[in-house]
Structures are given as C-alpha cells and as structure tokens.
Design a protein around this motif. Structure first.
Motif, short mmCIF file in Angstrom:
data_model
loop_
_atom_site.label_atom_id
_atom_site.label_comp_id
_atom_site.label_asym_id
_atom_site.label_seq_id
_atom_site.Cartn_x
_atom_site.Cartn_y
_atom_site.Cartn_z
N GLN A 208 30.02 -42.09 -10.02
CA GLN A 208 31.01 -42.02 -11.10
C GLN A 208 31.88 -40.77 -10.95
OE1 GLN A 208 30.46 -39.54 -13.97
NE2 GLN A 208 32.62 -40.00 -14.28
N ARG A 209 31.27 -39.64 -10.62
CA ARG A 209 32.04 -38.40 -10.43
C ARG A 209 32.94 -38.51 -9.20
NH1 ARG A 209 27.03 -36.30 -11.98
NH2 ARG A 209 26.44 -35.85 -9.83
N GLN A 210 32.41 -39.10 -8.15
CA GLN A 210 33.18 -39.28 -6.90
C GLN A 210 34.42 -40.15 -7.16
OE1 GLN A 210 30.50 -40.78 -3.80
NE2 GLN A 210 32.26 -41.68 -2.78
N LEU A 211 34.27 -41.21 -7.94
CA LEU A 211 35.38 -42.12 -8.22
C LEU A 211 36.27 -41.62 -9.36
CD1 LEU A 211 33.58 -45.61 -7.99
CD2 LEU A 211 34.93 -44.46 -6.22
N GLY A 212 35.78 -40.63 -10.12
CA GLY A 212 36.55 -40.07 -11.22
C GLY A 212 36.87 -41.10 -12.30
N CYS A 213 35.87 -41.89 -12.68
CA CYS A 213 36.12 -42.96 -13.66
C CYS A 213 35.42 -42.68 -14.99
CB CYS A 213 35.70 -44.31 -13.09
SG CYS A 213 34.00 -44.37 -12.49
N ASP A 214 35.92 -43.34 -16.04
CA ASP A 214 35.35 -43.23 -17.39
C ASP A 214 34.19 -44.19 -17.57
OD1 ASP A 214 37.52 -41.47 -18.35
OD2 ASP A 214 38.75 -43.26 -18.09
N ILE A 215 34.31 -45.36 -16.91
CA ILE A 215 33.29 -46.40 -16.99
C ILE A 215 32.94 -46.78 -15.55
CG2 ILE A 215 32.76 -48.77 -17.73
CD1 ILE A 215 34.91 -48.42 -19.93
N LEU A 216 31.65 -46.83 -15.22
CA LEU A 216 31.25 -47.30 -13.89
C LEU A 216 30.51 -48.62 -14.06
CD1 LEU A 216 31.05 -46.83 -10.80
CD2 LEU A 216 28.80 -45.81 -11.24
N VAL A 217 31.00 -49.63 -13.35
CA VAL A 217 30.38 -50.95 -13.37
C VAL A 217 29.72 -51.17 -12.02
CG1 VAL A 217 30.83 -53.43 -13.47
CG2 VAL A 217 32.06 -51.89 -15.01
N SER A 218 28.43 -51.49 -12.03
CA SER A 218 27.72 -51.79 -10.78
C SER A 218 26.76 -52.94 -11.02
CB SER A 218 26.96 -50.55 -10.29
OG SER A 218 25.95 -50.21 -11.22
N GLY A 219 26.27 -53.54 -9.95
CA GLY A 219 25.36 -54.68 -10.08
C GLY A 219 24.14 -54.52 -9.19
N HIS A 220 23.81 -55.58 -8.47
CA HIS A 220 22.77 -55.65 -7.47
C HIS A 220 21.35 -55.82 -8.00
CE1 HIS A 220 21.12 -55.49 -3.49
NE2 HIS A 220 20.39 -54.45 -3.77
N THR A 221 21.01 -55.20 -9.14
CA THR A 221 19.63 -55.28 -9.61
C THR A 221 19.34 -56.60 -10.33
OG1 THR A 221 20.16 -54.26 -11.73
CG2 THR A 221 19.49 -52.78 -9.94
#
Length: 185
Positions: free
Chosen positions: A105-118
């Motif tokens: 999230q810090r690397q992408l500089g975003c307010d909301i991080l959306v991820s999946g996989h699990t």
C-alpha cells in the motif's frame, strides 16, 4: 454523488467453478455500477466480457492462473477522492499478511488496497488506509481454504467516505455486511 464500484476476483471459471452464483448474478445488473475492479483469476474471456457488460470501466490485474499476460501485476486507479491500488495477492508473502499488504500500500501510494488470492473476504483499516479482499465470487476451492464462502464487494464512494458492502452466499442465501471508512486527510 454516489459512485458504485464492484470489487470482485478469484472466479476461476471454468476450471474450479461452473458459474457465478445465480443469486449474485441477479444482484449484478448493468447501468447500476460505474467501475469494476478485478483482483484477477477470471480465467476466461467470457467472464471478462460479462464484467465489462456491468460497467464499461473495467480494471483487472493478472492472477497466478490468468493466461492473459497483457494484464499488469499491480495497478492504481483514481476514483473520486480515492486512489485505489489493485493486486492479485499471490505476490504477497505470506499470503494475506497485514504487514506485507501495508508495505505494498505504501509502495503504491494508495488510500485503499484491494487484493485477492486467499479466496476469503477480509477488510481492515490500518494507518488510516483501507484494505479489502473481496474473496472468491464463485467460492472456488484453493489450497488455503477447501470450501470458501462465495463473496464479492460493492464499494459506495461519496466524497471522502467509502462504504464497503460485502455480499456473501451463506447456506444458499445472500447476506450483506457494511463497513464505513473515512479517508484520512
């Protein structure tokens, strides 16, 4: 004005699931949703076309089972007041780990991080940021959870307020949970 964003992923059609649950399909109708964010592993062009029929603005990243190598690993999309980062999540080690997600999230500089996989719905706030995993829309099996609960997320963005609605298929019925998040200034 309200902006609706469908957050969906890990569909795995047709390899690990036969269809999107009909009760989900009944809820997902064209002209209601403005944007679609997909965490990957759609695994078919048909599914991509279906999502595009719901909203022309489709953003997807590549999952570990997607053959479409034109899809990016990560993507940042600005919708209203929010910068939303998108990543499949197989790159996050350990999978779904809060510290590793915060680092991305810090690397992408975003307010909301959306991820999946699990394949499991998860949402939490950390350091004023929102983290969402929409789970698997079909409840496709994986090595982590043998029988995941089918789920997807609708994000309602209004100004600096992001309301997360998670839709889960529990014993054949659709249940909805709501989580409010205000963007840190």
């Amino acid at each position: 004005r309200m902006v609706l964003v469908l957050v969906i992923g890990d569909v795995h059609l047709p390899f690990r699931a036969t269809e999107l649950p009909p009760k989900f399909k009944a809820l997902l109708v064209p002209n209601k949703i403005q944007h679609v964010l997909c965490t990957g592993n759609l695994c078919s062009k048909e599914m991509q076309d279906y999502l595009r029929s719901l909203a022309n603005d489709l953003h997807a990243v590549r999952g570990d089972f997607d053959e479409n190598d034109t899809l990016p690993e990560h993507k940042v999309v600005t919708i209203g007041a929010f910068r939303i980062g998108l990543c499949h999540g197989h790159q996050i080690v350990p999978w779904g780990d809060a510290d590793a997600l915060a680092s991305l999230q810090r690397q992408l500089g975003c307010d909301i991080l959306v991820s999946g996989h699990t394949h499991a719905f998860e949402a939490h706030e950390r350091g004023g940021k929102l983290f969402i995993n929409p789970g698997s829309a079909t409840g496709a099996f994986n090595t982590i959870i043998p029988e995941p609960m089918p789920s997807f997320v609708l994000l309602d963005l209004q100004g600096t307020l992001a309301t997360t609605y998670v839709y889960e298929l529990v014993n054949g019925e659709v249940g909805v949970k709501k989580i409010d998040h205000t963007k840190a200034s």
